[in-house]
Write an enzyme that holds these catalytic residues in place. Structure first.
Site, mmCIF file in Angstrom:
data_model
loop_
_atom_site.group_PDB
_atom_site.id
_atom_site.type_symbol
_atom_site.label_atom_id
_atom_site.label_comp_id
_atom_site.label_asym_id
_atom_site.label_seq_id
_atom_site.Cartn_x
_atom_site.Cartn_y
_atom_site.Cartn_z
ATOM 1 N N SER A 138 9.571 26.274 -17.718
ATOM 2 C CA SER A 138 10.578 26.474 -18.414
ATOM 3 C C SER A 138 11.999 26.632 -17.588
ATOM 4 C CB SER A 138 10.283 26.314 -19.655
ATOM 5 O OG SER A 138 10.252 27.974 -19.824
ATOM 6 N N GLU A 197 15.984 28.429 -18.802
ATOM 7 C CA GLU A 197 17.461 29.244 -19.145
ATOM 8 C C GLU A 197 18.538 29.033 -18.623
ATOM 9 O OE1 GLU A 197 16.366 32.939 -21.905
ATOM 10 O OE2 GLU A 197 18.234 33.242 -20.949
ATOM 11 N N GLN A 230 10.758 39.228 -21.040
ATOM 12 C CA GLN A 230 12.358 40.024 -20.372
ATOM 13 C C GLN A 230 11.634 40.320 -19.295
ATOM 14 O OE1 GLN A 230 14.940 39.888 -20.080
ATOM 15 N NE2 GLN A 230 15.877 40.403 -21.523
ATOM 16 N N HIS A 267 8.698 31.044 -17.207
ATOM 17 C CA HIS A 267 10.071 30.657 -17.131
ATOM 18 C C HIS A 267 11.072 31.580 -16.573
ATOM 19 C CE1 HIS A 267 13.174 30.025 -20.874
ATOM 20 N NE2 HIS A 267 13.319 31.143 -20.387
#
Length: 312
Positions: A30, A32, A193, A283
């Site tokens: 994924s 961001e 994170q 991610h």
């Protein structure tokens, strides 16, 4: 961490064979992005989205500025992704300086736009270094926000996790307790994170499991394209930058191509070691650039597919 026989075999293969030789292509990813501030940045964002879309990510998320400062731009970006691409779009949402009524207005607009995934965060204060203060009529923390979202619409909800503890947490154990509250409130998964040592994530994954959390914990990967910016990000979120990594970037300030190559190598090796430990979803914090994330995904065995436009 106790590895399964399969993972031990994979770990041995990672050490004995070329690191990225013939991976199964079973990893999922994924990405961001952040909402653009100018026309030029918008072009860069959409170039990145179009480049990464053929990798068929599970979802893409769009960040929300401190204090809700990017509310309209975040909504416009998420709505456009939802409208013009086949990508499942996730919108970040925070509790900062917003009443419950404000937040409900935002999430109702997302639901009406077809968005079904929210990344629910407490959020950072609009003034750097200030202490978080809940809005008097708002949600006090991310766990409350998750519960409120669940009551409003049946969203898929991702939350944040901190392998090295949130800077405001009393301890890592206290931070994991807070993560459990978010999951128990109805979150689907946690996205970590960024970090730079695989052992950091594995230790955290074990501690989370020991705390009774069974939800998916997805490692967040930050390919380092700007060293100074990464140091700033790391200081804000409590992530440690290893001394060896700092040394690798020394002398590269005036050599952007070499810096990109070093950045891709470091991030790809981290992902390969995580893969050897059983991780199958990554991610990527793209910073609205596609090159490094695309290259790392390719090394992990993912191949671009023909993009399919969403129905009008």
């Amino acid at each position: 961490m106790t590895l399964s026989i399969t993972e031990l075999q994979e770990a041995r293969r990672a050490l004995e064979a070329p690191l990225f030789a013939d991976l199964a292509g079973d990893a999922q990813v994924s990405f961001e992005f952040f909402p653009p501030k100018s026309e030029k940045m918008e072009e860069q964002l959409w170039d990145a989205i179009k480049t990464l879309e053929p990798l068929a990510p599970r979802f893409v998320s769009v960040t929300y500025g401190a204090g809700g400062s990017t509310r309209e731009r975040t909504h416009a970006t998420v709505a456009r992704i939802q409208r013009e691409t086949a990508l499942p779009a996730a919108a970040h949402l925070t509790c900062v300086e917003a009443s419950r009524a404000d937040i409900h207005e935002v999430v109702d607009a997302y639901w009406a736009a077809g968005v079904r995934h929210i990344v629910a965060l407490r959020g950072d204060p609009p003034v750097a270094g200030a202490k978080f203060q809940p809005h008097p009529d708002g949600y006090a923390n991310a766990a409350e926000l998750v519960a409120g979202l669940r009551a409003r619409h049946p969203f898929e909800i991702s939350v944040a996790a901190y392998p090295e503890a949130h800077p405001d947490a009393a301890s890592l154990a206290a931070d994991i307790d807070n993560l459990k509250r978010k999951i128990d409130a109805g979150a689907t998964r946690a996205i970590s994170q960024f970090f730079f040592a695989p052992e950091t994530f594995f230790r955290f994954r074990d501690a989370v499991a020991a705390a009774g959390i069974s939800a998916e914990i997805v490692p967040g990967i930050l390919p380092v394209s700007n060293v100074a910016q990464t140091r700033k990000f790391a200081a804000m979120c409590g992530a440690a930058i290893p001394a060896w990594m700092d040394r690798l970037f020394e002398g590269l300030d005036d050599h952007p191509a070499a810096r990109q190559l070093v950045a891709a190598t470091i991030a790809a090796e981290l992902c390969r070691r995580l893969y050897a430990g059983g991780v199958r979803h990554f991610h990527f914090y793209t910073l609205n650039r596609a090159e490094l994330s695309f290259a790392i995904c390719h090394l992990l065995g993912l191949r671009a597919r023909a993009a399919v436009k969403a129905a009008a």
